[in-house]
Enzyme design. Structure first.
Site, mmCIF file in Angstrom:
data_model
loop_
_atom_site.group_PDB
_atom_site.id
_atom_site.type_symbol
_atom_site.label_atom_id
_atom_site.label_comp_id
_atom_site.label_asym_id
_atom_site.label_seq_id
_atom_site.Cartn_x
_atom_site.Cartn_y
_atom_site.Cartn_z
ATOM 1 N N LYS A 48 0.825 -1.205 0.000
ATOM 2 C CA LYS A 48 0.000 0.000 0.000
ATOM 3 C C LYS A 48 0.868 1.267 0.000
ATOM 4 C CE LYS A 48 -3.869 -2.296 0.038
ATOM 5 N NZ LYS A 48 -3.417 -3.644 -0.354
HETATM 6 C C1 LIG Z 1 -9.251 -3.446 -1.901
HETATM 7 C C2 LIG Z 1 -8.707 -4.150 -0.711
HETATM 8 N N1 LIG Z 1 -9.537 -4.474 0.288
HETATM 9 C C3 LIG Z 1 -9.087 -5.071 1.398
HETATM 10 C C4 LIG Z 1 -7.755 -5.366 1.574
HETATM 11 C C5 LIG Z 1 -7.346 -6.074 2.825
HETATM 12 O O1 LIG Z 1 -6.328 -5.453 3.499
HETATM 13 P P1 LIG Z 1 -5.318 -6.321 4.394
HETATM 14 O O2 LIG Z 1 -4.425 -7.073 3.461
HETATM 15 O O3 LIG Z 1 -4.595 -5.289 5.189
HETATM 16 O O4 LIG Z 1 -6.142 -7.220 5.251
HETATM 17 C C6 LIG Z 1 -6.845 -5.026 0.572
HETATM 18 C C7 LIG Z 1 -5.400 -5.241 0.671
HETATM 19 O O5 LIG Z 1 -4.801 -6.216 0.719
HETATM 20 C C8 LIG Z 1 -7.331 -4.418 -0.607
HETATM 21 O O6 LIG Z 1 -6.515 -4.081 -1.596
#
Ligand SMILES: Cc1ncc(COP(=O)(O)O)c(C=O)c1O
Length: 378
Positions: free
Chosen positions: A183
């Protein structure tokens, strides 16, 4: 051979590395003063709204749904083009995702199709700002208000994006952000949830750590079955170091994307390569994604990716269509349900983009991609 250009790579400065060493020497490693400081900095970033930090940008969405009281028998409207976390959390709380096809240009949920998908069971909208390009918040919240729906913004990818000059997260209902290493700012793993008031913030704390509420020196009560979603102080220190550079990181991304557009706009038109909207006022440019012209190519995306990889260029697929995963097919979805998302998901390709990349890297990516595509023209 030239150095490999990865799809993405976090930039971590020496002050952050030293700060992490300080935390490791401090005697306190799990949630503590660094998490508090991270939450304070995030709250400031989001215009003073209550913010709580978590160990992912997935649990944040599930917890937002739980705080909103959404569960069995409820429906949540979302997009089939996202990381599967977005709809898995709906299943996790016992509710049903209702997918709506995407807009071919923005690649985000098609706002024109939402109202037709609303039923008596619909309780929330769960839109995603794919690649950092924000969903139209004016129209989104007009629909939510009209139908009295909660909104959980999956802003996992849109940290630092704007809507009409206002930072995403500084307004609206629940806003969920991810700090995964890919990110625009990372805490290694982690996430945060922007909330509406202190009541919701207290509930978020309970869902975050076993439902525990403490009082005085020895008072402890458990009011609900929370989980184990707290962020460590080590991770929070990384997040703090990253947040301090976010504007600069996003500006670097934007400049690199300008270079992509300068080099790709004309050839893309000629060969039918799909480019994202050239948005330089709202997007944080989390990713730069092209859509391959499948009808004009004699190979599939995997072959193009393999050849880019062999030339030292990393790429990624963000994402396969959610409703076509085995789990979702078992729940009744099938090919043909969301034709635009399916066509985009078959052909979408994320090209390298990260703050430490150089304009010369962008040139190499574009030259290599265009020559591979030319070699496979039908
Ligand atoms: C669009 C989207 N939603 C949810 C997530 C979930 O985030 P995390 O990986 O921090 O759980 C991500 C990233 O991986 C994402 O890109």
């Amino acid at each position: 051979m030239s150095a490999r250009i990865p799809l993405t790579r976090p930039t971590v400065d020496e002050a952050t590395i030293a700060g992490v060493a300080d935390v490791l020497r401090s005697g306190w490693l799990t949630s503590g003063p660094q998490v508090k400081a991270f939450e304070t900095a995030l709250s400031e970033f989001f215009g003073g709204r209550p913010v709580r930090a978590f160990n992912s940008g997935t649990c944040t969405m599930a917890i937002a749904l739980r705080i909103a009281g959404i569960g069995a028998g409820d429906e949540v409207i979302t997009t089939p083009l996202s990381w599967v976390a977005t709809s898995n959390v709906v299943l996790e709380v016992g509710a049903t995702p209702k997918f709506v096809d995407i807009d071919a240009s923005t690649r985000n949920i098609d706002l024109n199709l939402i109202e037709a998908a609303i039923t008596a069971k619909t309780r929330a909208l769960l839109p995603v700002d794919l690649a950092g390009l924000p969903v139209d918040r004016t129209r989104l919240y007009a629909i939510a208000r009209k139908h009295q729906l909660r909104v959980v913004e999956d802003a996992a990818q849109s940290l630092g994006s704007l809507w009409q000059g206002k930072r995403i997260g500084s307004f609206g209902d629940f806003v969920s952000v991810s700090f995964h290493p890919n990110k625009n700012a990372t805490s290694i793993e982690g996430g945060c949830l922007v909330l509406n008031d202190e009541r919701e913030a207290k509930l978020a704390e309970q869902y975050r750590l076993q439902g525990v509420v403490r009082s005085g020196y020895d008072g402890m009560e458990v009011e609900l079955a929370g989980g184990k979603f707290n962020l460590t102080d080590v991770a929070a220190r990384v997040g703090l170091g990253q947040l301090a550079h976010l504007d600069e990181f996003n500006a670097q991304r934007r400049e690199l994307v300008r270079r992509y557009f300068a080099l790709l706009s004309d050839p893309a038109m000629k060969i039918g390569l799909g480019l994202p909207p050239a948005d330089f006022s709202n997007s944080n440019w989390h990713m730069f994604q092209v859509v391959l012209p499948e009808a004009r190519l004699n190979v599939r995306r995997a072959q193009i990716m393999a050849e880019l990889d062999a030339a030292g260029i990393g790429t990624g697929v963000h994402y396969p269509a959610i409703h076509l995963f085995a789990l979702y097919r078992r729940l009744g979805w099938k090919a043909g349900d969301f034709p635009i998302a399916e066509q985009v998901c078959r052909n979408i390709l994320s090209l390298p983009l990260f703050p430490a990349m150089s304009p010369a890297d962008v040139e190499r990516v574009v030259d290599t991609l265009l020559s591979i595509l030319a070699a496979h023209r039908k």
